[in-house]
Design a protein around this motif. Sequence first.
Motif, PDB file in Angstrom:
ATOM      1  N   ASP A  62      47.599   4.680  50.584  1.00  0.00           N
ATOM      2  CA  ASP A  62      46.814   5.517  49.587  1.00  0.00           C
ATOM      3  C   ASP A  62      47.947   6.008  48.702  1.00  0.00           C
ATOM      4  OD1 ASP A  62      44.310   4.716  50.256  1.00  0.00           O
ATOM      5  OD2 ASP A  62      44.092   6.428  51.420  1.00  0.00           O
ATOM      6  N   ARG A  63      48.886   6.633  49.253  1.00  0.00           N
ATOM      7  CA  ARG A  63      49.779   7.391  48.648  1.00  0.00           C
ATOM      8  C   ARG A  63      50.865   6.177  47.881  1.00  0.00           C
ATOM      9  NH1 ARG A  63      46.955  10.356  50.135  1.00  0.00           N
ATOM     10  NH2 ARG A  63      46.315   9.944  48.068  1.00  0.00           N
ATOM     11  N   LEU A  64      50.875   5.012  48.290  1.00  0.00           N
ATOM     12  CA  LEU A  64      51.732   4.024  47.688  1.00  0.00           C
ATOM     13  C   LEU A  64      51.156   3.707  46.403  1.00  0.00           C
ATOM     14  CD1 LEU A  64      53.948   1.906  47.535  1.00  0.00           C
ATOM     15  CD2 LEU A  64      52.598   0.363  49.109  1.00  0.00           C
ATOM     16  N   VAL A  65      49.856   3.706  46.252  1.00  0.00           N
ATOM     17  CA  VAL A  65      49.047   3.188  45.195  1.00  0.00           C
ATOM     18  C   VAL A  65      49.407   4.170  44.305  1.00  0.00           C
ATOM     19  CG1 VAL A  65      46.558   2.870  44.073  1.00  0.00           C
ATOM     20  CG2 VAL A  65      47.263   1.551  46.426  1.00  0.00           C
ATOM     21  N   ASP A  66      49.340   5.612  44.584  1.00  0.00           N
ATOM     22  CA  ASP A  66      49.486   6.649  43.544  1.00  0.00           C
ATOM     23  C   ASP A  66      50.673   6.546  43.127  1.00  0.00           C
ATOM     24  OD1 ASP A  66      46.968   7.645  44.197  1.00  0.00           O
ATOM     25  OD2 ASP A  66      47.665   9.270  45.450  1.00  0.00           O
ATOM     26  N   VAL A  67      52.025   6.364  43.930  1.00  0.00           N
ATOM     27  CA  VAL A  67      53.137   6.025  43.246  1.00  0.00           C
ATOM     28  C   VAL A  67      53.370   4.956  42.291  1.00  0.00           C
ATOM     29  CG1 VAL A  67      55.587   5.530  44.035  1.00  0.00           C
ATOM     30  CG2 VAL A  67      54.363   7.309  45.421  1.00  0.00           C
ATOM     31  N   GLN A  68      52.632   3.925  42.751  1.00  0.00           N
ATOM     32  CA  GLN A  68      52.766   2.568  41.771  1.00  0.00           C
ATOM     33  C   GLN A  68      51.832   3.032  40.552  1.00  0.00           C
ATOM     34  OE1 GLN A  68      50.890   0.051  44.715  1.00  0.00           O
ATOM     35  NE2 GLN A  68      53.075  -1.113  44.768  1.00  0.00           N
ATOM     36  N   VAL A  69      50.791   3.686  40.572  1.00  0.00           N
ATOM     37  CA  VAL A  69      50.102   3.661  39.093  1.00  0.00           C
ATOM     38  C   VAL A  69      50.970   4.908  38.253  1.00  0.00           C
ATOM     39  CG1 VAL A  69      48.070   5.109  38.194  1.00  0.00           C
ATOM     40  CG2 VAL A  69      47.765   3.395  40.222  1.00  0.00           C
ATOM     41  N   VAL A  70      51.358   5.738  39.029  1.00  0.00           N
ATOM     42  CA  VAL A  70      52.498   6.731  38.279  1.00  0.00           C
ATOM     43  C   VAL A  70      53.466   5.750  37.458  1.00  0.00           C
ATOM     44  CG1 VAL A  70      53.710   8.693  38.260  1.00  0.00           C
ATOM     45  CG2 VAL A  70      51.707   8.915  39.433  1.00  0.00           C
ATOM     46  N   ALA A  71      54.320   5.033  38.436  1.00  0.00           N
ATOM     47  CA  ALA A  71      55.401   4.325  37.910  1.00  0.00           C
ATOM     48  C   ALA A  71      54.971   3.324  36.831  1.00  0.00           C
ATOM     49  CB  ALA A  71      55.779   3.746  38.959  1.00  0.00           C
ATOM     50  N   ALA A  72      53.877   2.754  37.116  1.00  0.00           N
ATOM     51  CA  ALA A  72      53.452   1.604  35.995  1.00  0.00           C
ATOM     52  C   ALA A  72      52.984   2.466  34.551  1.00  0.00           C
ATOM     53  CB  ALA A  72      51.906   0.875  36.548  1.00  0.00           C
TER      54      ALA A  72
ATOM     55  N   ARG B  13      43.420   3.868  24.724  1.00  0.00           N
ATOM     56  CA  ARG B  13      44.862   4.323  24.587  1.00  0.00           C
ATOM     57  C   ARG B  13      45.063   5.814  25.010  1.00  0.00           C
ATOM     58  NH1 ARG B  13      48.719   2.232  20.299  1.00  0.00           N
ATOM     59  NH2 ARG B  13      50.031   1.812  22.116  1.00  0.00           N
ATOM     60  N   GLY B  14      45.874   5.978  25.351  1.00  0.00           N
ATOM     61  CA  GLY B  14      46.423   7.460  25.498  1.00  0.00           C
ATOM     62  C   GLY B  14      45.953   8.070  26.841  1.00  0.00           C
ATOM     63  N   ARG B  15      45.556   7.267  27.788  1.00  0.00           N
ATOM     64  CA  ARG B  15      45.231   7.850  29.175  1.00  0.00           C
ATOM     65  C   ARG B  15      46.306   7.848  30.402  1.00  0.00           C
ATOM     66  NH1 ARG B  15      38.834   6.244  30.181  1.00  0.00           N
ATOM     67  NH2 ARG B  15      38.223   7.148  28.354  1.00  0.00           N
ATOM     68  N   GLY B  16      47.364   7.329  29.975  1.00  0.00           N
ATOM     69  CA  GLY B  16      48.276   7.040  30.981  1.00  0.00           C
ATOM     70  C   GLY B  16      48.829   8.326  31.497  1.00  0.00           C
ATOM     71  N   LEU B  17      49.233   9.261  30.645  1.00  0.00           N
ATOM     72  CA  LEU B  17      49.731  10.618  31.122  1.00  0.00           C
ATOM     73  C   LEU B  17      48.641  11.389  31.751  1.00  0.00           C
ATOM     74  CD1 LEU B  17      52.586  11.436  28.551  1.00  0.00           C
ATOM     75  CD2 LEU B  17      52.765  10.855  30.905  1.00  0.00           C
ATOM     76  N   LEU B  18      47.261  11.061  31.285  1.00  0.00           N
ATOM     77  CA  LEU B  18      46.354  11.973  31.972  1.00  0.00           C
ATOM     78  C   LEU B  18      46.259  11.412  33.403  1.00  0.00           C
ATOM     79  CD1 LEU B  18      43.456  11.879  29.478  1.00  0.00           C
ATOM     80  CD2 LEU B  18      44.817  13.830  30.265  1.00  0.00           C
ATOM     81  N   MET B  19      46.309  10.344  33.789  1.00  0.00           N
ATOM     82  CA  MET B  19      46.579   9.603  35.255  1.00  0.00           C
ATOM     83  C   MET B  19      47.894  10.212  36.019  1.00  0.00           C
ATOM     84  SD  MET B  19      45.044   5.609  35.107  1.00  0.00           S
ATOM     85  CE  MET B  19      45.995   5.299  33.860  1.00  0.00           C
ATOM     86  N   VAL B  20      48.808  10.255  35.203  1.00  0.00           N
ATOM     87  CA  VAL B  20      50.154  10.933  35.867  1.00  0.00           C
ATOM     88  C   VAL B  20      49.747  12.312  36.169  1.00  0.00           C
ATOM     89  CG1 VAL B  20      52.459  11.285  35.295  1.00  0.00           C
ATOM     90  CG2 VAL B  20      51.703   9.255  34.808  1.00  0.00           C
ATOM     91  N   ASN B  21      49.361  13.045  35.253  1.00  0.00           N
ATOM     92  CA  ASN B  21      48.788  14.494  35.467  1.00  0.00           C
ATOM     93  C   ASN B  21      47.966  14.531  36.553  1.00  0.00           C
ATOM     94  OD1 ASN B  21      49.263  17.399  34.658  1.00  0.00           O
ATOM     95  ND2 ASN B  21      46.818  17.075  34.045  1.00  0.00           N
ATOM     96  N   ARG B  22      46.954  13.640  36.817  1.00  0.00           N
ATOM     97  CA  ARG B  22      46.248  13.884  37.983  1.00  0.00           C
ATOM     98  C   ARG B  22      46.702  13.304  39.368  1.00  0.00           C
ATOM     99  NH1 ARG B  22      41.025  15.971  38.289  1.00  0.00           N
ATOM    100  NH2 ARG B  22      39.937  14.909  40.101  1.00  0.00           N
ATOM    101  N   LEU B  23      47.584  12.533  39.363  1.00  0.00           N
ATOM    102  CA  LEU B  23      48.154  11.765  40.525  1.00  0.00           C
ATOM    103  C   LEU B  23      49.469  12.642  41.096  1.00  0.00           C
ATOM    104  CD1 LEU B  23      47.539   7.985  39.886  1.00  0.00           C
ATOM    105  CD2 LEU B  23      46.288   9.515  41.381  1.00  0.00           C
TER     106      LEU B  23
END
Length: 106
Positions: free
Chosen positions: A14-24, A74-84
């Motif tokens: 689960d944490r790996l998925v979070d790291v991968q999403v943030v990196a992507a 568009r524009g949701r990438g940093l929202l995901m980063v902020n959340r994760l």
Amino acid sequence: MGLVAGMVAGIDDDRLVDVQVVAAQLVGNAYRHAGAPRRLRVYRLPDGDLVRIEVGDGSPSLLPILGRLATPERGRGLLMVNRLSVNWGHRRDADRKAVWAEVRLT
């Protein structure tokens, strides 16, 4: 995102998925909005409980902007980063910047 998985081997799926999403999201933003050169760094912080994902680029004046949910395409990438992530931000030098985020492993 196998490259990212190799950089943080041995963490919970689960944490790996979070790291991968943030990196992507950070890498995607660097390619969409910033210039070369671009560089991804992923490493554990000294306490071992946090992973830092950092993407450098050659556009120091283009700073990250937190998007809005009202913009569906568009524009949701940093929202995901902020959340994760537990913390995120940027560092700017004269000829480049780095956008970073820290993800908790436990």
